[in-house]
Design a protein around this motif. Structure first.
Motif, PDB file in Angstrom:
ATOM      1  N   LYS A 265      41.455  42.166  34.873  1.00  0.00           N
ATOM      2  CA  LYS A 265      42.715  42.914  34.844  1.00  0.00           C
ATOM      3  C   LYS A 265      43.636  42.349  35.903  1.00  0.00           C
ATOM      4  CE  LYS A 265      44.747  47.431  36.120  1.00  0.00           C
ATOM      5  NZ  LYS A 265      44.531  48.876  36.378  1.00  0.00           N
ATOM      6  N   ASP A 270      51.382  47.881  39.961  1.00  0.00           N
ATOM      7  CA  ASP A 270      51.266  49.018  39.052  1.00  0.00           C
ATOM      8  C   ASP A 270      52.050  50.208  39.592  1.00  0.00           C
ATOM      9  OD1 ASP A 270      50.567  50.943  37.221  1.00  0.00           O
ATOM     10  OD2 ASP A 270      48.463  51.105  37.862  1.00  0.00           O
ATOM     11  N   ASP A 288      46.251  45.699  42.336  1.00  0.00           N
ATOM     12  CA  ASP A 288      45.781  46.080  41.011  1.00  0.00           C
ATOM     13  C   ASP A 288      45.485  44.851  40.142  1.00  0.00           C
ATOM     14  OD1 ASP A 288      44.979  48.177  39.409  1.00  0.00           O
ATOM     15  OD2 ASP A 288      46.934  48.439  38.464  1.00  0.00           O
ATOM     16  N   GLU A 349      47.323  51.635  32.110  1.00  0.00           N
ATOM     17  CA  GLU A 349      47.793  50.362  31.546  1.00  0.00           C
ATOM     18  C   GLU A 349      46.739  49.272  31.578  1.00  0.00           C
ATOM     19  OE1 GLU A 349      48.094  51.141  34.624  1.00  0.00           O
ATOM     20  OE2 GLU A 349      47.482  49.270  35.581  1.00  0.00           O
ATOM     21  N   THR A 375      40.380  47.047  38.428  1.00  0.00           N
ATOM     22  CA  THR A 375      40.674  48.235  39.241  1.00  0.00           C
ATOM     23  C   THR A 375      41.221  49.263  38.258  1.00  0.00           C
ATOM     24  OG1 THR A 375      42.803  47.169  39.688  1.00  0.00           O
ATOM     25  CG2 THR A 375      41.131  47.035  41.421  1.00  0.00           C
TER      26      THR A 375
HETATM   27 ZN    ZN Z   1      46.471  49.891  37.197  1.00  0.00          ZN
END
Ligand code: ZN
Ligand code: BES
Ligand code: MN
Length: 501
Positions: A265, A270, A288, A349, A375
């Protein structure tokens, strides 16, 4: 940069000389010799203090009479028979931290006849040196006015041990692991105005010089692939999303064998999007992208040490912003898998990004397994704190191997459940799946269940590293800040299970 070398045991003529003391003030053989030479000064110093030789304790004896070294450092190792590899790394880290604080520039650590622990002295020396190296990391490229007395002082660490050249050779692999760890720590520490999706793509491209094949997919490519879930997250940002595919082909003999795969990710910041996060603590969301940072660092390590494995690393890079073009709660997007997703919370997300990355990964590479790092949820931090990352898997064998690699490296995992009942909680009324459940419970599990809908039954494990990616305090081999959690763990997973001989 700290320089680390190994040398045959010899009393140094400058800097610090560090000798081991085990529990109950038991000097090592080297320590005893030195103490005799100093007329019992070391023993007197110990008796005059609270230092008893506990693990990670140190006691400095300054300008000892009749010696040309500046200081003798007694370092505690606790009970010698309990001195595991990980603990030796911790001891190395503690020595390094002390020397940097004390203003020392060079030091020799005697590991010689430490005794007790398993393995050879040379192997123990490697562990200790590795711990010191990992602790020496510092992200200081943006400190332009720092006073010299505040900077780490140690320039050279020599580990004195019989069999120094064997130690030196085996240390080379550790340096490659540290290279990957440091790259990850750098990437995760960079501010989000620098490390945005195209910024990450640039960093990933540098792996090409190690023989990694790097492909950067931009918005046009992602649209063509149908990655509507990932694109939806990025659509409020001024930065184009990127998916970076890194391939290391270190096992030509296994050319026909499927690769192992790691997905990350990479939300470079974020904000939560239209489901905006509160201001307090929002700065934490620069990290993030720690999952993607770990995947890039891991690929650097695998290539750097020329691991005999074929490995794929894929990172989904986006920035989650609120804007006139941002997606809204209740939008429905179409993922690459064909499944439609009702986006009820734009702050959930990461799962949208990984939905497309995981699908793409299994679809294109048919990997032996996929491990993703993310995360992903605050809920996993509530459940496990900062001692274990959450492990979710559809494959018990893979899960067991990951748990074992965690124990070996100290990057601990705790397995969490997946089940049909949890899965039902993300059935949507209007689309195939929704990105949050209706309830408040089991948030880490809900996130994992969502991901599982996009792995197409491939062997898969999800590591929710939200509690592990950043450390608010110095912890042994991990200085405060970006931890690079996952790099050592997954390098070990590969080394212990998936390399051909
Ligand atoms: Zn996030
Ligand atoms: N990036 C966060 C998760 C996170 C929280 C990471 C704290 C590190 C520290 C993630 O994108 C997120 O916002 N998750 C939400 C999910 C919720 C909306 C279902 C969360 O955990 O609150
Ligand atoms: Mn979020």
């Amino acid at each position: 940069m700290l320089k680390i070398a190994f040398a045959e045991p010899k009393l140094p003529t400058a800097g610090t000389y560090a000798v081991a003391v085990s529990a109950d003030r038991t000097l090592s053989p080297e320590g005893l010799e030195l103490d005799k030479k100093l007329g019992g000064a070391l023993r007197r110093a110990m008796n005059a203090s609270r230092f008893t030789g506990k693990r990670d304790e140190v006691l400095a004896v300054l300008s000892p009479h009749d010696l040309s070294v500046q200081r003798v450092l007694l370092y505690g190792v606790g009970k010698a028979e309990e001195l595991s590899d990980l603990r030796l790394q911790g001891v190395g880290a503690a020595i390094l931290a002390h020397l940097n604080q004390a203003g020392e520039s060079e030091a020799t650590v005697s590991v010689g006849r430490l005794g007790g622990a398993t393995g050879t002295a040379a192997q123990r020396a490697v562990e200790l040196a590795y711990g010191a190296l990992l602790r020496s990391y510092r992200f200081d490229k943006y400190r332009t006015r720092e006073k010299p007395e505040k900077k780490p002082s140690l320039k050279k660490l020599t580990v004195a041990v019989t069999g120094a050249s064997a130690a030196q050779r085996s240390f080379m692999t550790r340096e490659k692991i540290a290279d990957g760890v440091f790259m990850t720590r750098d990437l995760v520490s960079e501010p989000p105005n620098v490390l945005h999706p195209p910024g990450m793509a640039e960093h990933a491209r540098t792996l090409a010089k190690l023989g990694v094949d790097v492909e950067v997919l931009g918005l046009k490519d992602l649209k063509k692939l149908g990655m509507g879930a990932l694109i939806g997250v990025a659509q409020g940002s001024a930065h184009e999303p990127h998916v970076v595919v890194m391939r290391w082909s270190g096992d030509p003999k296994g050319r026909d064998r499927k690769p192992v795969a790691f997905c990350g990710k990479g939300v470079t910041f974020d904000t939560g999007g239209i489901s905006l996060k509160p201001a307090a603590g929002m700065e934490d969301m620069k990290w993030d992208m720690a999952g993607s940072g770990a995947v890039v660092g891991l690929m650097k390590t695998l290539a750097g040490r020329r691991a005999r494995v074929n490995a794929v690393g894929i990172v989904g890079m986006v920035e989650n912003m609120p804007s006139a073009t941002a997606q809204r709660p209740s939008d429905i997007v179409k993922s690459m898998s064909g499944q439609t997703i009702e986006v009820l919370n734009t702050d959930a997300e990461g799962r949208l990004v990984l939905a497309d990355v995981l699908w793409y990964c299994q679809d294109r590479f048919k990997p032996r397994f996929m491990v993703d790092l993310a995360t992903l949820t605050g809920a996993i931090v509530v459940a496990l704190g900062s001692e274990h990352a959450g492990l979710f898997s559809n494959n018990d064998e893979l899960a067991e191997k990951l748990l074992a690699a965690g124990k070996s490296t100290g990057e601990l995992l705790w397995r969490m459940p997946l089940s049909e009942a949890y899965d039902q909680e993300i059935d949507s009324d209007v689309a195939d799946v929704k990105n949050i459940s209706g309830g408040r419970g089991g948030g880490g599990i809900i996130g994992a269940q969502f991901l599982q809908r996009f792995v197409n039954n491939a062997p898969w494990a999800h590591l929710d590293i939200a509690g592990m990616a950043w450390s608010k305090k110095d912890q042994g081999t991990v200085p405060k800040g970006a931890t690079a959690f996952g790099v050592r763990l997954l390098d070990r997973l590969v080394a212990d299970n998936y390399e051909s001989s």
